[in-house]
Design an enzyme around this catalytic site. Structure first.
Site, PDB file in Angstrom:
ATOM      1  N   ASP A 124      48.560  27.277  55.421  1.00 45.50           N
ATOM      2  CA  ASP A 124      47.474  28.262  55.340  1.00 45.50           C
ATOM      3  C   ASP A 124      47.871  29.539  54.590  1.00 45.50           C
ATOM      4  O   ASP A 124      47.728  30.651  55.111  1.00 45.50           O
ATOM      5  CB  ASP A 124      47.011  28.646  56.748  1.00 45.50           C
ATOM      6  CG  ASP A 124      46.791  27.457  57.661  1.00 45.50           C
ATOM      7  OD1 ASP A 124      46.229  26.460  57.190  1.00 45.50           O
ATOM      8  OD2 ASP A 124      47.173  27.530  58.844  1.00 45.50           O
TER       9      ASP A 124
ATOM     10  N   GLU B 193      35.965  25.083  57.324  1.00 46.40           N
ATOM     11  CA  GLU B 193      36.776  26.170  57.871  1.00 46.40           C
ATOM     12  C   GLU B 193      37.417  26.945  56.720  1.00 46.40           C
ATOM     13  O   GLU B 193      37.077  26.745  55.562  1.00 46.40           O
ATOM     14  CB  GLU B 193      37.845  25.613  58.821  1.00 46.40           C
ATOM     15  CG  GLU B 193      38.760  24.557  58.199  1.00 46.40           C
ATOM     16  CD  GLU B 193      39.785  24.030  59.177  1.00 46.40           C
ATOM     17  OE1 GLU B 193      39.874  24.542  60.307  1.00 46.40           O
ATOM     18  OE2 GLU B 193      40.532  23.099  58.812  1.00 46.40           O
TER      19      GLU B 193
END
Length: 446
Positions: free
Chosen positions: A32, A206
């Site tokens: 991420d 997301e």
């Protein structure tokens, strides 16, 4: 002396953990990546995967207890500034949740604001994730977490965007994708959260990340269209849309990594996509590793699809170890890549040459302007072989021929450099004659 040299050099190479190739952090699991440019230096704020032990979160799931930050001024040499926020040193987070997921960081009014999601230890306001903020005077910290999470925000994957007029916005995910304006203090929402409209209705969405280019606003996000996440984007004329779903930035992972998570930024007039894969953990995709590749736009402003590479971005100095297993191109047969040690994937990879049909090409090596005299290679060959290093193609000028004696132990072999290679060029490595050979790295010296 050779054994002493190896005993000193090999731990340094294995523990460096920061390279020009993909993945670019190789001494720990990272995911991420939120990439930002501060003071003409790139800072990457990833989440930090670990292997769960007893009592550490949910078995066989994502396990993250803290955040590191990494920085570079050339996208090649990365510095790990260490832990900046951890679950056991933040007042409001559950200290045994191991769920510190995708973060972000922005600069405003002399301060750096680090946004991170985590489950709260006080569940009276509801379960799930809250979003906290930690503040620092420098991009690498030290960061001081606020005593409470942000009010009226429930979800994961916070992303903050500050528009040219100074207005700040936050985007996050919780089933849908959400957005809201931020107050000047960067700690509170300025209005109610709004569901971002016109997004795909099927499949998980997301990781929103918004950026602006040429007056257009790009909302990017991972989306499970099939079995794993691809990276997609929508475009709009304002930071709050309306957005129109436009295309795919990166297809599903060919290795079956279920997640992907992106950030996009411009540095020195080139755009880059940061993302992750399961390179260092091919059998367990909850331990991931961050990557970088160049990103380009079509004349109409749409994003050209990024094909993930092992080579990544940045230049590699010829005088640094060159990991040819992070190749730019590889032959259809005769060469392959394997882990040096399958029980310790952080040790990296090796290139295996089975015969003279095999070759690998490694692009963007900076030879500099001073004459290079020798080439070293860490190699092993059961048969004995001659390693051949050329410039730019399999028929290009020979830089060096490295004779490798037969044996079952790794050895560092030195050979003279031929000619006067200079500037930025590509390397092509193959075998000369019969035999087979495994190569860990190459390195040239003045």
């Amino acid at each position: 002396m050779k054994k002493q040299f190896l005993s000193i050099l090999l731990p340094l190479l294995a523990g460096a953990g920061a390279q020009a190739q993909n993945p670019f952090i190789t001494n720990q699991f990272t995911a991420d990546p939120s990439a930002r440019v501060f003071n003409n230096r790139v800072y990457v704020y990833p989440s930090h995967d670990i292997k769960c032990g007893p009592g550490q979160g949910r078995p066989n799931w994502f396990c993250m207890e803290d955040y590191h930050v990494f920085s570079s001024d050339n996208l090649t040499d990365w510095t790990d500034h260490g832990v900046i926020v951890s679950q056991d040193k933040t007042n409001w987070t559950a200290p045994t949740a191991y769920s510190m997921w995708a973060p972000d960081c922005v600069y405003r009014n002399g301060k750096y604001y680090f946004y991170f999601p985590a489950p709260a230890k006080d569940t009276t306001k509801g379960r799930g994730f809250s979003i906290g903020v930690a503040i620092a005077d420098k991009p690498e910290g030290p960061f001081t977490p606020q005593p409470e999470p942000m009010a009226n925000v429930r979800g994961i994957d916070p992303n903050v965007f500050i528009d040219k007029d100074g207005q700040a916005y936050m985007y996050w995910a919780q089933g849908n994708l959400y957005m809201a304006k931020l107050k000047e203090n960067m700690l509170e929402l300025d209005g109610e959260p709004v569901v971002i409209a016109n997004m795909p209705t099927q499949g998980l969405k997301e990781g929103p990340w918004l950026f602006e280019r040429g007056g257009k606003y790009y909302l990017t996000y991972p989306h499970v269209r099939n079995k794993t996440e691809s990276l997609e984007y929508a475009m709009g004329n304002t930071p709050m849309g309306p957005f129109t779903v436009t295309g795919v930035i990166m297809d599903e992972s060919p290795t079956g990594c279920w997640t992907n998570h992106q950030s996009i930024m411009e540095y020195n007039k080139q755009w880059y996509l940061f993302y992750h894969n399961n390179d260092l953990s091919p059998r367990f995709d909850k331990n991931r590793s961050i990557r970088i590749d160049s990103l380009f736009f079509e004349p109409d402003g749409t994003i050209r699809k990024v094909i993930p590479t092992l080579r990544g971005a940045g230049l590699t100095k010829a005088t640094n170890p060159i990991q040819i297993d992070r190749y730019s191109h590889i032959s259809p047969g005769g060469a392959s890549i394997a882990f040096l040690d399958t029980t310790n994937t952080f040790g990296g990879w090796k290139t295996v040459f089975q015969n003279t049909d095999g070759w690998v090409q490694y692009n963007s090596v900076d030879f500099g302007s001073q004459p290079l005299k020798t080439l070293q290679a860490r190699v092993v060959s059961a048969t004995g072989a001659t390693l051949q290093v050329r410039l730019n193609s399999v028929k290009g000028p020979v830089v060096a021929e490295v004779p490798v004696k037969s044996g079952n132990q790794w050895q560092v072999v030195t050979a003279p450099v031929k000619g006067k290679p200079a500037g930025v060029q590509n390397l092509v490595v193959t075998l000369k004659g019969q035999g087979s050979c495994e190569v860990d790295w190459l390195q040239l010296a003045l």
